[in-house]
Scaffold this motif. Structure first.
Motif, PDB file in Angstrom:
ATOM      1  N   ASN A 138       0.771  -1.294   0.078  1.00 19.03           N
ATOM      2  CA  ASN A 138       0.017  -0.115  -0.098  1.00 19.03           C
ATOM      3  C   ASN A 138       0.844   1.239  -0.020  1.00 19.03           C
ATOM      4  O   ASN A 138       0.675   1.936   0.868  1.00 19.03           O
ATOM      5  CB  ASN A 138      -1.045   0.132   1.296  1.00 19.03           C
ATOM      6  N   PRO A 139       1.662   1.324  -1.188  1.00 13.19           N
ATOM      7  CA  PRO A 139       2.311   2.724  -1.253  1.00 13.19           C
ATOM      8  C   PRO A 139       1.479   3.911  -1.207  1.00 13.19           C
ATOM      9  O   PRO A 139       0.331   3.809  -1.962  1.00 13.19           O
ATOM     10  CB  PRO A 139       3.086   2.526  -2.477  1.00 13.19           C
ATOM     11  N   SER A 140       1.538   4.926  -0.729  1.00 12.54           N
ATOM     12  CA  SER A 140       1.056   6.014  -0.665  1.00 12.54           C
ATOM     13  C   SER A 140       1.288   6.773  -1.940  1.00 12.54           C
ATOM     14  O   SER A 140       2.202   6.515  -2.781  1.00 12.54           O
ATOM     15  CB  SER A 140       1.371   6.968   0.660  1.00 12.54           C
ATOM     16  N   VAL A 141       0.194   7.862  -2.332  1.00 11.79           N
ATOM     17  CA  VAL A 141       0.335   8.683  -3.556  1.00 11.79           C
ATOM     18  C   VAL A 141       1.608   9.573  -3.201  1.00 11.79           C
ATOM     19  O   VAL A 141       2.361   9.771  -4.473  1.00 11.79           O
ATOM     20  CB  VAL A 141      -1.022   9.344  -3.725  1.00 11.79           C
ATOM     21  N   ASP A 142       1.994   9.815  -2.280  1.00 15.70           N
ATOM     22  CA  ASP A 142       3.397  10.487  -1.978  1.00 15.70           C
ATOM     23  C   ASP A 142       4.403   9.689  -2.344  1.00 15.70           C
ATOM     24  O   ASP A 142       5.500  10.124  -2.987  1.00 15.70           O
ATOM     25  CB  ASP A 142       3.415  11.127  -0.600  1.00 15.70           C
ATOM     26  N   ASP A 143       4.310   8.338  -2.061  1.00 18.76           N
ATOM     27  CA  ASP A 143       5.420   7.527  -2.125  1.00 18.76           C
ATOM     28  C   ASP A 143       5.561   7.260  -4.046  1.00 18.76           C
ATOM     29  O   ASP A 143       6.728   7.319  -4.404  1.00 18.76           O
ATOM     30  CB  ASP A 143       5.136   6.029  -1.840  1.00 18.76           C
ATOM     31  N   VAL A 144       4.210   7.439  -4.544  1.00 20.12           N
ATOM     32  CA  VAL A 144       4.326   7.025  -6.223  1.00 20.12           C
ATOM     33  C   VAL A 144       4.847   8.452  -6.452  1.00 20.12           C
ATOM     34  O   VAL A 144       5.844   8.402  -7.610  1.00 20.12           O
ATOM     35  CB  VAL A 144       3.006   6.958  -6.707  1.00 20.12           C
ATOM     36  N   CYS A 145       4.537   9.712  -6.018  1.00 21.46           N
ATOM     37  CA  CYS A 145       5.134  10.962  -6.779  1.00 21.46           C
ATOM     38  C   CYS A 145       6.728  10.762  -6.364  1.00 21.46           C
ATOM     39  O   CYS A 145       7.306  11.429  -7.256  1.00 21.46           O
ATOM     40  CB  CYS A 145       4.356  12.129  -5.976  1.00 21.46           C
ATOM     41  N   ALA A 146       7.126  10.435  -5.554  1.00 25.22           N
ATOM     42  CA  ALA A 146       8.596  10.530  -5.059  1.00 25.22           C
ATOM     43  C   ALA A 146       9.434   9.696  -6.154  1.00 25.22           C
ATOM     44  O   ALA A 146      10.430  10.140  -6.527  1.00 25.22           O
ATOM     45  CB  ALA A 146       8.800  10.000  -3.577  1.00 25.22           C
ATOM     46  N   CYS A 147       8.498   8.396  -6.473  1.00 20.84           N
ATOM     47  CA  CYS A 147       9.116   7.719  -7.623  1.00 20.84           C
ATOM     48  C   CYS A 147       9.266   8.456  -9.070  1.00 20.84           C
ATOM     49  O   CYS A 147      10.263   8.381  -9.547  1.00 20.84           O
ATOM     50  CB  CYS A 147       8.196   6.456  -7.769  1.00 20.84           C
ATOM     51  N   PHE A 148       8.023   9.212  -9.257  1.00 20.39           N
ATOM     52  CA  PHE A 148       8.373  10.001 -10.363  1.00 20.39           C
ATOM     53  C   PHE A 148       9.391  10.961 -10.439  1.00 20.39           C
ATOM     54  O   PHE A 148       9.870  11.135 -11.368  1.00 20.39           O
ATOM     55  CB  PHE A 148       6.802  10.482 -10.627  1.00 20.39           C
ATOM     56  N   ALA A 149       9.528  11.830  -9.309  1.00 20.09           N
ATOM     57  CA  ALA A 149      10.407  12.726  -8.951  1.00 20.09           C
ATOM     58  C   ALA A 149      11.687  12.443  -9.507  1.00 20.09           C
ATOM     59  O   ALA A 149      12.568  13.304  -9.463  1.00 20.09           O
ATOM     60  CB  ALA A 149      10.052  13.567  -7.795  1.00 20.09           C
ATOM     61  N   GLU A 150      11.987  11.201  -8.964  1.00 21.33           N
ATOM     62  CA  GLU A 150      13.343  10.675  -9.101  1.00 21.33           C
ATOM     63  C   GLU A 150      13.941  10.566 -10.467  1.00 21.33           C
ATOM     64  O   GLU A 150      14.968  10.744 -10.919  1.00 21.33           O
ATOM     65  CB  GLU A 150      13.573   9.205  -8.649  1.00 21.33           C
ATOM     66  N   PHE A 151      12.945  10.756 -11.419  1.00 18.03           N
ATOM     67  CA  PHE A 151      13.350  10.559 -12.837  1.00 18.03           C
ATOM     68  C   PHE A 151      12.824  11.842 -13.521  1.00 18.03           C
ATOM     69  O   PHE A 151      13.481  12.257 -14.522  1.00 18.03           O
ATOM     70  CB  PHE A 151      12.349   9.503 -13.607  1.00 18.03           C
ATOM     71  N   SER A 152      12.209  13.017 -13.130  1.00 16.50           N
ATOM     72  CA  SER A 152      11.681  14.192 -13.564  1.00 16.50           C
ATOM     73  C   SER A 152      10.711  14.871 -12.690  1.00 16.50           C
ATOM     74  O   SER A 152      10.047  14.335 -12.278  1.00 16.50           O
ATOM     75  CB  SER A 152      11.338  14.328 -14.981  1.00 16.50           C
ATOM     76  N   PRO A 153      11.190  16.170 -12.451  1.00 17.72           N
ATOM     77  CA  PRO A 153      10.189  16.718 -11.817  1.00 17.72           C
ATOM     78  C   PRO A 153       8.950  17.287 -12.508  1.00 17.72           C
ATOM     79  O   PRO A 153       7.870  17.644 -11.943  1.00 17.72           O
ATOM     80  CB  PRO A 153      11.020  18.383 -11.312  1.00 17.72           C
ATOM     81  N   ASP A 154       9.051  17.304 -13.824  1.00 17.27           N
ATOM     82  CA  ASP A 154       8.072  17.614 -14.636  1.00 17.27           C
ATOM     83  C   ASP A 154       7.099  16.345 -14.841  1.00 17.27           C
ATOM     84  O   ASP A 154       6.998  15.845 -15.831  1.00 17.27           O
ATOM     85  CB  ASP A 154       8.419  18.131 -15.919  1.00 17.27           C
ATOM     86  N   TYR A 155       6.072  16.049 -13.817  1.00 17.98           N
ATOM     87  CA  TYR A 155       5.124  15.126 -13.963  1.00 17.98           C
ATOM     88  C   TYR A 155       4.008  15.510 -13.560  1.00 17.98           C
ATOM     89  O   TYR A 155       4.016  16.716 -12.732  1.00 17.98           O
ATOM     90  CB  TYR A 155       5.638  13.852 -13.165  1.00 17.98           C
ATOM     91  N   VAL A 156       2.901  15.166 -13.864  1.00 20.90           N
ATOM     92  CA  VAL A 156       1.570  15.428 -13.322  1.00 20.90           C
ATOM     93  C   VAL A 156       0.943  14.464 -12.596  1.00 20.90           C
ATOM     94  O   VAL A 156       1.191  13.275 -12.612  1.00 20.90           O
ATOM     95  CB  VAL A 156       0.676  15.526 -14.612  1.00 20.90           C
ATOM     96  N   CYS A 157       0.520  14.888 -11.373  1.00 22.68           N
ATOM     97  CA  CYS A 157      -0.446  13.978 -10.330  1.00 22.68           C
ATOM     98  C   CYS A 157      -1.694  14.913 -10.182  1.00 22.68           C
ATOM     99  O   CYS A 157      -1.703  15.817  -9.655  1.00 22.68           O
ATOM    100  CB  CYS A 157       0.562  13.797  -9.197  1.00 22.68           C
ATOM    101  N   CYS A 158      -2.883  14.007 -10.534  1.00 27.99           N
ATOM    102  CA  CYS A 158      -4.115  14.592 -10.443  1.00 27.99           C
ATOM    103  C   CYS A 158      -5.225  13.523  -9.874  1.00 27.99           C
ATOM    104  O   CYS A 158      -4.983  12.339 -10.104  1.00 27.99           O
ATOM    105  CB  CYS A 158      -4.799  14.992 -11.931  1.00 27.99           C
TER     106      CYS A 158
END
Length: 205
Positions: A138-158
Motif C-alpha cells: 500500500n504505497p501512498s500517493v506521495d510514495d508514487v510521486c516521489a518515484c516519479f520525481a526521481e526521474f523528472s520534476p515535470d510530472y503530473v499528479c491529479c
C-alpha cells in the motif's frame, strides 16, 4: 497502417509481465479492445453509420457504414496484419491476429517472448515502479510521486473524480515513459494500471 506503435505496445506489455512474473519461453496472448487497437495502428473505426476514417485512406469514409461493412473492414485489417507483407516477423517472430469475443487477440510465439527477455532492457522507470509496488502492498500517493520525481520534476499528479481509480500520474516528457499510471487505493492495498494516453482520456470521459 502505422505498425510501429502497436509493436512497441506489445513489446512493452511483454516486458512488464516478465519484470513482474519472470521469463518463461512460451506463447503469449494479449487482448485489445478494437478502439485501442485502431489507435495504436493510427486508424479510427467510427460507429455504425459514421463511416471509416484513415490517415492512409485504407477505408472509405462514405458516412454510411453498415455493421456488415464494419466487420469486413475489421477482417481486412486482420488479414493484412497476418499476411506475408503485414506485421512481419522481426524479433517478435510470426505474430498472429484474430478477433475473439469482440476484441483483438494477439498471439506472440515463444521466440518473441525470448527476444523481449534477451534483447529489450528493463525500462528504468518501470523497474522503479514495480519495485515500489512489490516491496509495499500500500504505497501512498506521495510514495508514487516521489518515484516519479526521481526521474523528472515535470510530472503530473491529479485526483480522478467519479472513476474506478483515485489518481493519475504521467510525465510531461514522453521519452521518460509515455504511459498514464492510474492508481487505486482500496482496503489497505494500492495497485496501478497503465494506459496509453488515448485510452486514459476515454476512461475519464
Amino acid at each position: 497502417m502505422k505498425k510501429q506503435r502497436l509493436i512497441k505496445n506489445i513489446t512493452d506489455q511483454i516486458k512488464e509481465a516478465q519484470m513482474k512474473l519472470g521469463f518463461v519461453r512460451e506463447s503469449i496472448r494479449l487482448y485489445f479492445p478494437w478502439d485501442s487497437f485502431m489507435v495504436l495502428l493510427g486508424e479510427t473505426l467510427e460507429e455504425e453509420g459514421s463511416g471509416i476514417h484513415s490517415e492512409d485512406k485504407l477505408f472509405p469514409a462514405d458516412g454510411n457504414c453498415s455493421e456488415t461493412e464494419r466487420k469486413k473492414q475489421k477482417r481486412r485489417i486482420l488479414n493484412e496484419l497476418n499476411g506475408s507483407a503485414g506485421f512481419g516477423t522481426g524479433g517478435l517472430g510470426q505474430v498472429s491476429f484474430r478477433e475473439s469475443r469482440g476484441r483483438v487477440e494477439v498471439t506472440i510465439p515463444p521466440e518473441g517472448a525470448e527476444y523481449v527477455h534477451r534483447e529489450i532492457s528493463d525500462p528504468p522507470f518501470l523497474k522503479a515502479v514495480i519495485e515500489l509496488f512489490g516491496t509495499s502492498h500500500n504505497p501512498s500517493v506521495d510514495d508514487v510521486c516521489a518515484c516519479f520525481a526521481e526521474f523528472s520534476p515535470d510530472y503530473v499528479c491529479c485526483k480522478i473524480q467519479d472513476n474506478d481509480f483515485d489518481y493519475v500520474l504521467y510525465f510531461q516528457d514522453e521519452e521518460i515513459d509515455p504511459y498514464y499510471y492510474c492508481i487505486k487505493m482500496e482496503m489497505g492495498h494500492t495497485v496501478y494500471h497503465r494506459f496509453i494516453k488515448e485510452d486514459y482520456e476515454k476512461l475519464v470521459g
